[in-house]
Design a protein around this motif. Structure first.
Motif, PDB file in Angstrom:
ATOM      1  N   SER A  91       0.706  -1.106  -0.083  1.00  0.00           N
ATOM      2  CA  SER A  91       0.022   0.049   0.006  1.00  0.00           C
ATOM      3  C   SER A  91       0.880   1.242  -0.063  1.00  0.00           C
ATOM      4  N   VAL A  92       0.826   2.032  -1.079  1.00  0.00           N
ATOM      5  CA  VAL A  92       1.532   3.125  -1.320  1.00  0.00           C
ATOM      6  C   VAL A  92       0.786   4.226  -1.635  1.00  0.00           C
ATOM      7  N   LEU A  93       1.116   5.621  -1.746  1.00  0.00           N
ATOM      8  CA  LEU A  93       0.300   6.646  -2.305  1.00  0.00           C
ATOM      9  C   LEU A  93       0.881   7.220  -3.498  1.00  0.00           C
ATOM     10  N   ASP A  94      -0.141   7.600  -4.230  1.00  0.00           N
ATOM     11  CA  ASP A  94       0.127   8.398  -5.628  1.00  0.00           C
ATOM     12  C   ASP A  94       0.479   9.758  -5.275  1.00  0.00           C
ATOM     13  N   ASN A 121      -3.783   9.208  -2.935  1.00  0.00           N
ATOM     14  CA  ASN A 121      -4.733   8.094  -3.341  1.00  0.00           C
ATOM     15  C   ASN A 121      -3.985   6.811  -2.928  1.00  0.00           C
ATOM     16  N   GLU A 122      -4.399   5.915  -2.196  1.00  0.00           N
ATOM     17  CA  GLU A 122      -3.898   4.802  -1.869  1.00  0.00           C
ATOM     18  C   GLU A 122      -3.791   3.907  -3.255  1.00  0.00           C
ATOM     19  N   THR A 176      -2.402  -0.176  -4.440  1.00  0.00           N
ATOM     20  CA  THR A 176      -1.882  -1.480  -4.209  1.00  0.00           C
ATOM     21  C   THR A 176      -1.644  -2.002  -5.466  1.00  0.00           C
ATOM     22  N   ASN A 190      -4.125  -2.457  -8.347  1.00  0.00           N
ATOM     23  CA  ASN A 190      -4.329  -1.226  -9.276  1.00  0.00           C
ATOM     24  C   ASN A 190      -3.886  -1.674 -10.559  1.00  0.00           C
ATOM     25  N   ASP A 245       6.185   5.365  -0.584  1.00  0.00           N
ATOM     26  CA  ASP A 245       6.064   4.732   0.477  1.00  0.00           C
ATOM     27  C   ASP A 245       6.365   5.171   1.813  1.00  0.00           C
ATOM     28  N   LYS A 293       4.512   7.031   3.909  1.00  0.00           N
ATOM     29  CA  LYS A 293       3.459   6.744   4.984  1.00  0.00           C
ATOM     30  C   LYS A 293       3.715   5.580   5.952  1.00  0.00           C
ATOM     31  N   ASP A 294       3.882   4.378   5.541  1.00  0.00           N
ATOM     32  CA  ASP A 294       4.126   3.218   6.546  1.00  0.00           C
ATOM     33  C   ASP A 294       5.200   2.262   6.131  1.00  0.00           C
ATOM     34  N   SER A 297       5.033   0.028   3.421  1.00  0.00           N
ATOM     35  CA  SER A 297       4.625  -1.115   3.276  1.00  0.00           C
ATOM     36  C   SER A 297       5.236  -1.869   2.179  1.00  0.00           C
TER      37      SER A 297
END
Length: 164
Positions: free
Chosen positions: A28-31, A35-36, A38, A41, A106, A108-109, A111
């Motif tokens: 799970s990353v952010l664009d 937006n999340e 995975t 997508n 990546d 945020k956390d 992942s």
């Protein structure tokens, strides 16, 4: 845990390293618009995942450009993942006039980094690496660059991507 070097200093990587032949783990990353995103997508597409420590550095810039230019004519998707903030990635793309580069954060956390075994723990950055996944998310190529300031093996990664 695996060790690489970054600027010739030993660095420990955290997470389980992805191996050729296994099914790629989800992430799970952010664009760039927060937006999340995975792995789902990009379902049904072959993927070249180019991982860089920071998009704003010379080697990372060149790696991102090379993979996007060389793989652009292929059916599939090229993703560049780093722990940079989405805002920095968006600014880099705009400043360089690269509208079609898919950069994912990546930050945020971590992942992606944890699931692929490429988190440089001491720096909270991702190790330079490349993963090629087929349409079913089977890993067909995996490289974690042993010295973080060196380039990946472009030819081998691109060959794996083209031959899917």
């Amino acid at each position: 845990m695996t060790q690489i070097t970054f600027k010739q200093e030993p660095i420990t990587l955290v997470g389980e390293q992805v191996k050729v032949g296994q099914t790629a783990p989800d992430f799970s990353v952010l664009d760039n618009d927060l937006n999340e995103v995975t792995l789902a997508n990009y379902e049904g597409q072959k993927k070249l995942i180019s991982v860089v420590p920071s998009i704003d550095t010379g080697v990372c810039d060149q790696q991102t450009r090379k993979f996007n230019e060389e793989a652009a004519q292929e059916d599939g998707v090229v993703l560049t993942i780093s722990a940079d903030l989405p805002f920095a990635q968006k600014r880099w793309c705009a400043a360089n006039g690269l509208d079609n580069v898919l950069t994912l954060s990546d930050h945020k956390d971590l992942s992606f980094g944890k699931n692929y075994g490429v988190v440089m723990e001491a720096l909270r950055l991702l190790a330079r690496s490349v993963f090629v996944l087929d349409q079913n998310n089977k890993v067909v190529y995996s490289e974690i660059v042993s010295e973080g300031t060196d380039f990946p093996d472009f030819d081998s990664a691109l060959e794996a991507y083209r031959n899917i």
